[in-house]
Each structure stands twice: as C-alpha cells, then as structure tokens.
Scaffold this motif. Sequence first.
Motif, PDB file in Angstrom:
ATOM      1  N   LYS A  36       1.358  -1.245  -0.035  1.00  0.00           N
ATOM      2  CA  LYS A  36       0.402   0.113   0.081  1.00  0.00           C
ATOM      3  C   LYS A  36       1.083   1.047   0.024  1.00  0.00           C
ATOM      4  CE  LYS A  36      -4.397  -1.364   0.817  1.00  0.00           C
ATOM      5  NZ  LYS A  36      -5.337  -1.392   0.259  1.00  0.00           N
ATOM      6  N   LYS A  37      -0.028   2.502  -0.425  1.00  0.00           N
ATOM      7  CA  LYS A  37       1.035   3.655  -0.371  1.00  0.00           C
ATOM      8  C   LYS A  37       1.014   4.536   0.674  1.00  0.00           C
ATOM      9  CE  LYS A  37       2.261   4.271  -4.572  1.00  0.00           C
ATOM     10  NZ  LYS A  37       3.584   3.689  -5.344  1.00  0.00           N
ATOM     11  N   ALA A  38       2.229   5.036   1.858  1.00  0.00           N
ATOM     12  CA  ALA A  38       1.130   5.760   2.612  1.00  0.00           C
ATOM     13  C   ALA A  38       2.094   6.592   2.834  1.00  0.00           C
ATOM     14  CB  ALA A  38       1.441   4.494   3.896  1.00  0.00           C
ATOM     15  N   THR A  39       1.886   7.290   3.673  1.00  0.00           N
ATOM     16  CA  THR A  39       2.738   8.177   4.551  1.00  0.00           C
ATOM     17  C   THR A  39       2.793   7.979   6.014  1.00  0.00           C
ATOM     18  OG1 THR A  39       3.027  10.272   4.703  1.00  0.00           O
ATOM     19  CG2 THR A  39       1.788  10.312   4.595  1.00  0.00           C
ATOM     20  N   ALA A  40       3.515   8.393   7.071  1.00  0.00           N
ATOM     21  CA  ALA A  40       3.841   8.416   7.922  1.00  0.00           C
ATOM     22  C   ALA A  40       4.971   9.861   8.641  1.00  0.00           C
ATOM     23  CB  ALA A  40       4.780   7.458   8.640  1.00  0.00           C
ATOM     24  N   PHE A  41       4.628   9.783  10.498  1.00  0.00           N
ATOM     25  CA  PHE A  41       5.552  11.301  10.772  1.00  0.00           C
ATOM     26  C   PHE A  41       6.613  10.973  10.398  1.00  0.00           C
ATOM     27  CE2 PHE A  41       7.451  12.677  14.563  1.00  0.00           C
ATOM     28  CZ  PHE A  41       7.138  13.230  14.998  1.00  0.00           C
ATOM     29  N   CYS A  45       9.297   7.335   8.738  1.00  0.00           N
ATOM     30  CA  CYS A  45       8.786   7.261   7.653  1.00  0.00           C
ATOM     31  C   CYS A  45       9.710   5.851   6.574  1.00  0.00           C
ATOM     32  CB  CYS A  45       9.372   8.430   6.590  1.00  0.00           C
ATOM     33  SG  CYS A  45       7.591   9.478   6.593  1.00  0.00           S
ATOM     34  N   SER A  46      11.117   5.948   7.944  1.00  0.00           N
ATOM     35  CA  SER A  46      11.832   4.913   7.004  1.00  0.00           C
ATOM     36  C   SER A  46      11.381   3.337   7.160  1.00  0.00           C
ATOM     37  CB  SER A  46      13.605   4.543   8.077  1.00  0.00           C
ATOM     38  OG  SER A  46      13.465   4.472   9.085  1.00  0.00           O
ATOM     39  N   LYS A  47      10.174   3.298   8.391  1.00  0.00           N
ATOM     40  CA  LYS A  47       9.917   1.598   8.450  1.00  0.00           C
ATOM     41  C   LYS A  47       9.312   1.276   7.050  1.00  0.00           C
ATOM     42  CE  LYS A  47      11.217   1.945  12.448  1.00  0.00           C
ATOM     43  NZ  LYS A  47      12.881   1.160  13.133  1.00  0.00           N
ATOM     44  N   LEU A  48       8.359   2.244   6.608  1.00  0.00           N
ATOM     45  CA  LEU A  48       7.531   2.187   5.855  1.00  0.00           C
ATOM     46  C   LEU A  48       8.499   0.908   4.234  1.00  0.00           C
ATOM     47  CD1 LEU A  48       5.702   5.372   5.130  1.00  0.00           C
ATOM     48  CD2 LEU A  48       5.083   2.932   6.720  1.00  0.00           C
ATOM     49  N   SER A  49       8.026   0.253   4.282  1.00  0.00           N
ATOM     50  CA  SER A  49       8.020  -0.514   2.208  1.00  0.00           C
ATOM     51  C   SER A  49       7.792   0.243   1.778  1.00  0.00           C
ATOM     52  CB  SER A  49       7.605  -2.107   2.471  1.00  0.00           C
ATOM     53  OG  SER A  49       5.963  -1.919   2.595  1.00  0.00           O
ATOM     54  N   ASP A  50       6.882   1.011   0.795  1.00  0.00           N
ATOM     55  CA  ASP A  50       7.329   2.249   0.120  1.00  0.00           C
ATOM     56  C   ASP A  50       7.222   3.199  -0.043  1.00  0.00           C
ATOM     57  OD1 ASP A  50       6.379   2.909  -2.440  1.00  0.00           O
ATOM     58  OD2 ASP A  50       4.559   2.615  -2.835  1.00  0.00           O
ATOM     59  N   GLN A  51       8.557   3.704  -0.185  1.00  0.00           N
ATOM     60  CA  GLN A  51       8.844   4.947  -0.084  1.00  0.00           C
ATOM     61  C   GLN A  51       8.235   6.369  -0.594  1.00  0.00           C
ATOM     62  OE1 GLN A  51      11.516   6.338   2.376  1.00  0.00           O
ATOM     63  NE2 GLN A  51      10.468   4.055   3.957  1.00  0.00           N
ATOM     64  N   SER A  52       7.816   5.955  -2.161  1.00  0.00           N
ATOM     65  CA  SER A  52       7.955   6.760  -2.623  1.00  0.00           C
ATOM     66  C   SER A  52       6.309   7.876  -2.761  1.00  0.00           C
ATOM     67  CB  SER A  52       6.481   6.838  -3.221  1.00  0.00           C
ATOM     68  OG  SER A  52       5.352   5.944  -3.500  1.00  0.00           O
ATOM     69  N   GLU A  53       5.360   8.013  -1.226  1.00  0.00           N
ATOM     70  CA  GLU A  53       4.819   9.015  -0.834  1.00  0.00           C
ATOM     71  C   GLU A  53       5.646   9.310   0.296  1.00  0.00           C
ATOM     72  OE1 GLU A  53       2.268  10.285  -2.444  1.00  0.00           O
ATOM     73  OE2 GLU A  53       2.331   8.821  -4.252  1.00  0.00           O
ATOM     74  N   ILE A  54       6.694   9.219   0.889  1.00  0.00           N
ATOM     75  CA  ILE A  54       6.686   9.964   2.814  1.00  0.00           C
ATOM     76  C   ILE A  54       6.963  11.286   2.165  1.00  0.00           C
ATOM     77  CG2 ILE A  54       8.229   8.064   3.207  1.00  0.00           C
ATOM     78  CD1 ILE A  54      10.522   9.182   2.322  1.00  0.00           C
ATOM     79  N   GLU A  55       7.373  11.755   1.143  1.00  0.00           N
ATOM     80  CA  GLU A  55       6.988  13.750   1.340  1.00  0.00           C
ATOM     81  C   GLU A  55       5.824  14.324   1.338  1.00  0.00           C
ATOM     82  OE1 GLU A  55       9.429  15.364   2.365  1.00  0.00           O
ATOM     83  OE2 GLU A  55      10.277  14.362   2.469  1.00  0.00           O
ATOM     84  N   SER A  56       4.300  13.630   1.193  1.00  0.00           N
ATOM     85  CA  SER A  56       3.537  13.389   1.458  1.00  0.00           C
ATOM     86  C   SER A  56       2.891  14.188   2.036  1.00  0.00           C
ATOM     87  CB  SER A  56       1.912  12.675   0.202  1.00  0.00           C
ATOM     88  OG  SER A  56       3.324  12.538  -1.098  1.00  0.00           O
ATOM     89  N   LEU A  64      -7.435   2.395   2.694  1.00  0.00           N
ATOM     90  CA  LEU A  64      -6.013   2.606   3.504  1.00  0.00           C
ATOM     91  C   LEU A  64      -5.829   4.820   3.399  1.00  0.00           C
ATOM     92  CD1 LEU A  64      -4.279   2.153   5.331  1.00  0.00           C
ATOM     93  CD2 LEU A  64      -2.208   2.034   3.618  1.00  0.00           C
ATOM     94  N   ILE A  65      -6.323   5.484   4.598  1.00  0.00           N
ATOM     95  CA  ILE A  65      -5.585   6.830   4.199  1.00  0.00           C
ATOM     96  C   ILE A  65      -4.814   7.199   5.379  1.00  0.00           C
ATOM     97  CG2 ILE A  65      -6.795   9.150   4.748  1.00  0.00           C
ATOM     98  CD1 ILE A  65      -9.671   8.202   3.726  1.00  0.00           C
ATOM     99  N   THR A  66      -4.019   7.569   5.111  1.00  0.00           N
ATOM    100  CA  THR A  66      -3.141   8.111   6.316  1.00  0.00           C
ATOM    101  C   THR A  66      -2.278   9.258   5.884  1.00  0.00           C
ATOM    102  OG1 THR A  66      -1.016   7.340   4.735  1.00  0.00           O
ATOM    103  CG2 THR A  66      -2.202   5.300   6.328  1.00  0.00           C
ATOM    104  N   SER A  67      -1.802   9.655   6.837  1.00  0.00           N
ATOM    105  CA  SER A  67      -1.222  11.656   7.145  1.00  0.00           C
ATOM    106  C   SER A  67       0.149  11.257   8.011  1.00  0.00           C
ATOM    107  CB  SER A  67      -2.258  12.357   7.984  1.00  0.00           C
ATOM    108  OG  SER A  67      -1.936  13.492   7.985  1.00  0.00           O
TER     109      SER A  67
END
Length: 102
Positions: A36-41, A45-56, A64-67
């Motif tokens: 899944k694409k996601a963002t995080a605090f 963000c380094s914990k996310l497997s997909d890093q493509s949306e970490i700046e969003s 899935l809705i993340t902020s």
Amino acid sequence: MRNRIRKHESDGTLWIQWLKSFIWKRRCYFVTIQGKKATAFPAMCSKLSDQSEIESRVVVDGNLITSRGPGTAMEFSLAIVEKFLGREKPIEIAKTMLFVHP
C-alpha cells in the motif's frame, strides 16, 4: 491491533489512521501495510516498505488513508470527507473554513 487491521483489509472497510499513533504502540503495524502507498510521521517514514509517498502530507490508497501527523489534520479530515461524500463536498467545506484545499 494486527487482527483489527486485517479485518479492515478483508472486509474492504475504510481504514484511517495517523501512522504515528500506530507506530508508537505497535511496530508490527508496518508489516500489514506492505503493498500500500502510505505516509507517516517523518521520524518513522523509513519503516515504510514503499517510500514513494513519504513527503506527501496525506495519502489515499484504496481504503487506506494516512497522514504525516497533527499538522496535516485539515487535509486528513477533508480526505475522509471526500472518501465518503465525493470530491465536491470537501471543496465546499474548505471554502467555508477559509482553507485552501489542494
């Protein structure tokens, strides 16, 4: 927590969360959002497997809705409204609140 997340995935129900609250409580959470694409605090963000949306600021991927955190609360809220009520409603709400909706 892991079982509740899997239930949302299997039921296809909406799954909404600021990732920071999950990260501090359950580090196993990141395993469940692979694919899944996601963002995080930012610190997480380094914990996310997909890093493509970490700046969003807010990411919507299916149900899935993340902020990124509290500073993105308005965009996060409007993304939830859009998911339930369509594109026009959050634009209307943003205008009444003098918020520039992306």
